[in-house]
Scaffold this motif. Sequence first.
Motif, short mmCIF file in Angstrom:
data_model
loop_
_atom_site.label_atom_id
_atom_site.label_comp_id
_atom_site.label_asym_id
_atom_site.label_seq_id
_atom_site.Cartn_x
_atom_site.Cartn_y
_atom_site.Cartn_z
N LEU A 1 -11.64 -5.18 -4.01
CA LEU A 1 -10.58 -6.16 -4.24
C LEU A 1 -11.16 -7.49 -4.71
N ALA A 2 -12.19 -7.97 -4.03
CA ALA A 2 -12.80 -9.25 -4.41
C ALA A 2 -13.33 -9.20 -5.83
N ALA A 3 -13.98 -8.09 -6.21
CA ALA A 3 -14.52 -7.96 -7.56
C ALA A 3 -13.40 -7.92 -8.60
N ALA A 4 -12.30 -7.23 -8.29
CA ALA A 4 -11.20 -7.13 -9.24
C ALA A 4 -10.55 -8.49 -9.49
N VAL A 5 -10.37 -9.27 -8.43
CA VAL A 5 -9.75 -10.59 -8.58
C VAL A 5 -10.69 -11.53 -9.33
N LYS A 6 -11.98 -11.52 -8.99
CA LYS A 6 -12.94 -12.37 -9.70
C LYS A 6 -13.00 -12.03 -11.18
N ASP A 7 -12.92 -10.74 -11.49
CA ASP A 7 -12.96 -10.32 -12.89
C ASP A 7 -11.74 -10.83 -13.64
N ALA A 8 -10.55 -10.75 -13.02
CA ALA A 8 -9.34 -11.23 -13.67
C ALA A 8 -9.37 -12.74 -13.88
N VAL B 1 0.85 -1.18 0.00
CA VAL B 1 0.00 0.00 0.00
C VAL B 1 0.89 1.23 0.00
N ASN B 2 0.70 2.06 -0.99
CA ASN B 2 1.49 3.30 -1.15
C ASN B 2 2.99 3.03 -1.05
N GLY B 3 3.43 1.93 -1.68
CA GLY B 3 4.85 1.61 -1.71
C GLY B 3 5.37 0.93 -0.47
N ARG B 4 4.49 0.45 0.39
CA ARG B 4 4.91 -0.15 1.66
C ARG B 4 4.33 -1.56 1.76
N TYR B 5 5.17 -2.54 2.13
CA TYR B 5 4.68 -3.91 2.32
C TYR B 5 3.79 -3.97 3.55
N MET B 6 2.72 -4.79 3.46
CA MET B 6 1.82 -4.93 4.60
C MET B 6 1.28 -6.35 4.67
N LYS B 7 0.85 -6.75 5.85
CA LYS B 7 0.13 -8.00 6.08
C LYS B 7 -1.32 -7.65 6.37
N HIS B 8 -2.24 -8.35 5.72
CA HIS B 8 -3.65 -8.02 5.91
C HIS B 8 -4.49 -9.28 5.71
N PRO B 9 -4.75 -10.08 6.75
CA PRO B 9 -5.55 -11.31 6.62
C PRO B 9 -6.95 -11.06 6.08
N TYR B 10 -7.53 -9.92 6.39
CA TYR B 10 -8.88 -9.60 5.93
C TYR B 10 -8.92 -9.48 4.41
N PHE B 11 -7.96 -8.79 3.83
CA PHE B 11 -7.89 -8.66 2.38
C PHE B 11 -7.47 -9.97 1.72
N HIS B 12 -6.69 -10.77 2.44
CA HIS B 12 -6.31 -12.08 1.90
C HIS B 12 -7.55 -12.94 1.64
N LYS B 13 -8.52 -12.89 2.55
CA LYS B 13 -9.76 -13.64 2.36
C LYS B 13 -10.52 -13.15 1.13
N VAL C 1 -2.84 -19.39 -3.60
CA VAL C 1 -2.52 -18.88 -4.94
C VAL C 1 -1.61 -17.67 -4.78
N PRO C 2 -0.58 -17.53 -5.61
CA PRO C 2 0.29 -16.35 -5.51
C PRO C 2 -0.42 -15.08 -5.96
N TYR C 3 -0.04 -13.97 -5.36
CA TYR C 3 -0.56 -12.68 -5.81
C TYR C 3 0.41 -11.58 -5.40
N PHE C 4 0.42 -10.53 -6.20
CA PHE C 4 1.23 -9.33 -5.98
C PHE C 4 0.30 -8.15 -6.23
N ILE C 5 -0.28 -7.61 -5.18
CA ILE C 5 -1.34 -6.60 -5.31
C ILE C 5 -0.87 -5.30 -4.66
N TYR C 6 -1.03 -4.23 -5.41
CA TYR C 6 -0.54 -2.92 -4.98
C TYR C 6 -1.73 -1.97 -4.83
N PHE C 7 -1.89 -1.45 -3.61
CA PHE C 7 -2.95 -0.49 -3.30
C PHE C 7 -2.38 0.92 -3.37
N THR C 8 -3.15 1.81 -3.95
CA THR C 8 -2.83 3.24 -3.89
C THR C 8 -4.05 3.95 -3.31
#
Length: 652
Positions: free
Chosen positions: A318-325, A254-266, A282-289
């Motif tokens: 986030l869930a909608a973006a991943v499902k769409d991809a 998020v904004n160039g900073r690594y973070m842990k977020h179990p809620y967003f992982h779900k 599943v692997p993922y590399f997701i960047y929040f701004t």
Amino acid sequence: MSDIIQLLPDSVANQIAAGEVIQRPASVIKELVENSIDAGATSIQVVCVDSGRTSIQVIDNGKGMSETDARLSFERHATSKIRKADDLFNLHTMGFRGEALASIAAVAQVTLKTRMADDDLGTQLSLAGSRFVSQEACSCAVGSNFLIENLFYNVPVRRKFLKSNATELNNIVTAFERIALVNPDVAFSLYNNDNELYNLKASGLRQRIVDVFGKKINQHLLPIDIDTTMCKLTGFIGKPESARRKGARQYFFVNGRYMKHPYFHKAVMTAYERLVPEGDQVPYFIYFTVKPEDIDVNIHPTKTEIKFENEPTIWQILAAAVKDAVGMFSDVTAIEFDTEGQPDIPALGTVDEVRAPKLQYNPSYNPFNEPQARRSAPSEWESMFEGLESSSSRQRQTSLFDGGNDMIIGSKANRSITDTMPDIPDLQPVASAANVAPNPEPIPIASRMTATDEPSSPSSSPIEDKSPVHYQYKGQYIMTAVKSGLMIIDQHRAHMRILYERYTGQINAHKSATQKLMFPESVQFAQSEDVVMQQLLPDLKSAGFDMSELGGGVYSICGVPSGLDGLDYVQLVQDIVASAADNTSSALDHATHTVALCLARSAAVTYGQVLGNDEMENIVNDLFACSNFNYAPDGSKILSILRQTDIQHMLG
């Protein structure tokens, strides 16, 4: 009464702050590299000796510092990034609290060389244990050069709690990768004991991911890109077939900073429901701004736990973006070829028009209309059943099973097919009794008595039945009668305990048997995993693996422990390394346990596997010969007993 409250000396206060900020060599590298990024560096070099125990050097080409700034940078709460409290909620840089350099200098010997582009000479400072040693002019390149030596030299208790060099190096690589993944436009290099671990050139995001984790991951990446008024999401997610039980690459920034977020992982994993096996990742590399004022990055000393103001809304986005991809990938049918390691060959010149080949055939051809003389001679099995045709053909309209209607052959519905077929005798009438398995007869209740049950009559003896009968319930539990009631055993956990103790003994005794592979397989690890692999390799060889290092994190598997037939050996080795990497605090120091546990879990009987009475008998006997038959090596419970009194109570 005398006063008892007093101010702490700066040296003690700095050591207290260092306890939160500087936990291990990886913490020093994280803080210094982030400061280099904030200074506008486009090239950062990290050099370690003994995994940071002896020294850590971070060299950058940033804007550098003046003589006064260099001296003030080591004071507590000295920072160039905030001026008032409101600035804490509008941060655009990494470090900002002004504790990093002061904390490092409190527990190490520090030498800094720095110069600004407009200055002819730079400045060299030396500090040790928060004490200023010297400051003088020097000749140096533009940027900053930090040399940290003898970390925790003045805090021997903290130094004693450092892990092995392999474990500390793994932590360094992990911290390095997190920073490199979020700054693809910066060139990075990492060395340990003169060995080059990374040499990353400035590139795009996808190429940076490939450079860090290898070419194989490139074919599994699906892009995501969505921009809303609440947040912007970019990055990549993995295809469903890239799911792994352990060791999946999962990163949030998020904004160039690594973070842990179990809620967003779900939120990410909900898109893969019913697409990957339960428990796989599943692997993922997701960047929040997001707007800086909408997040709080200062709720944890390491700043990896971040609070969002609108978490539920961002979860939905986030869930909608991943499902769409994932949905777009699933809708496209494509044939993909694995071109890993192959050079890109451009097309040369123009190519003539390519025409699809045409198939020529005779639509009226019927082999059964040929003259008898041109037909091929009858086969051996047709001759063998000659003379039985008349008796077998009468049975074609009966069921395949005696008296049943499950499968009907030669019915009126299939006349169009069977009318044009030659007469083929039925195999069922001539099948020998030795080749036909009779329907299993139900076991009489009286024959299910075990040696621990009460005899049915005064004349019968419980010792006469030397082969107790066990029962398998739903392909998961072994049930058998004992003196106190009914014992229920989890077949997978029981077999895992048996194999675990067997593998542990073989590894410790170096007596494991190796089964050679006809075709050797290769497995490749990222640099962070390769550090763990180097630690595990001796135990893997003791367990029966015949492996050799090919360089670049690639290993050849020429042999595996006997008894592992039918397994994916590459995936097995990856799971072993991932298990150790996920438990860096203990697994690397107990490599034998990690290897034996993964081998046992992979080779144990699975749920749903049907077992015969002899197989269940062997499991029960081997289980009670183990040193611990109550719990599996992963801590799960193996057996439970439903007592006779409870059974009687349930039945009234």
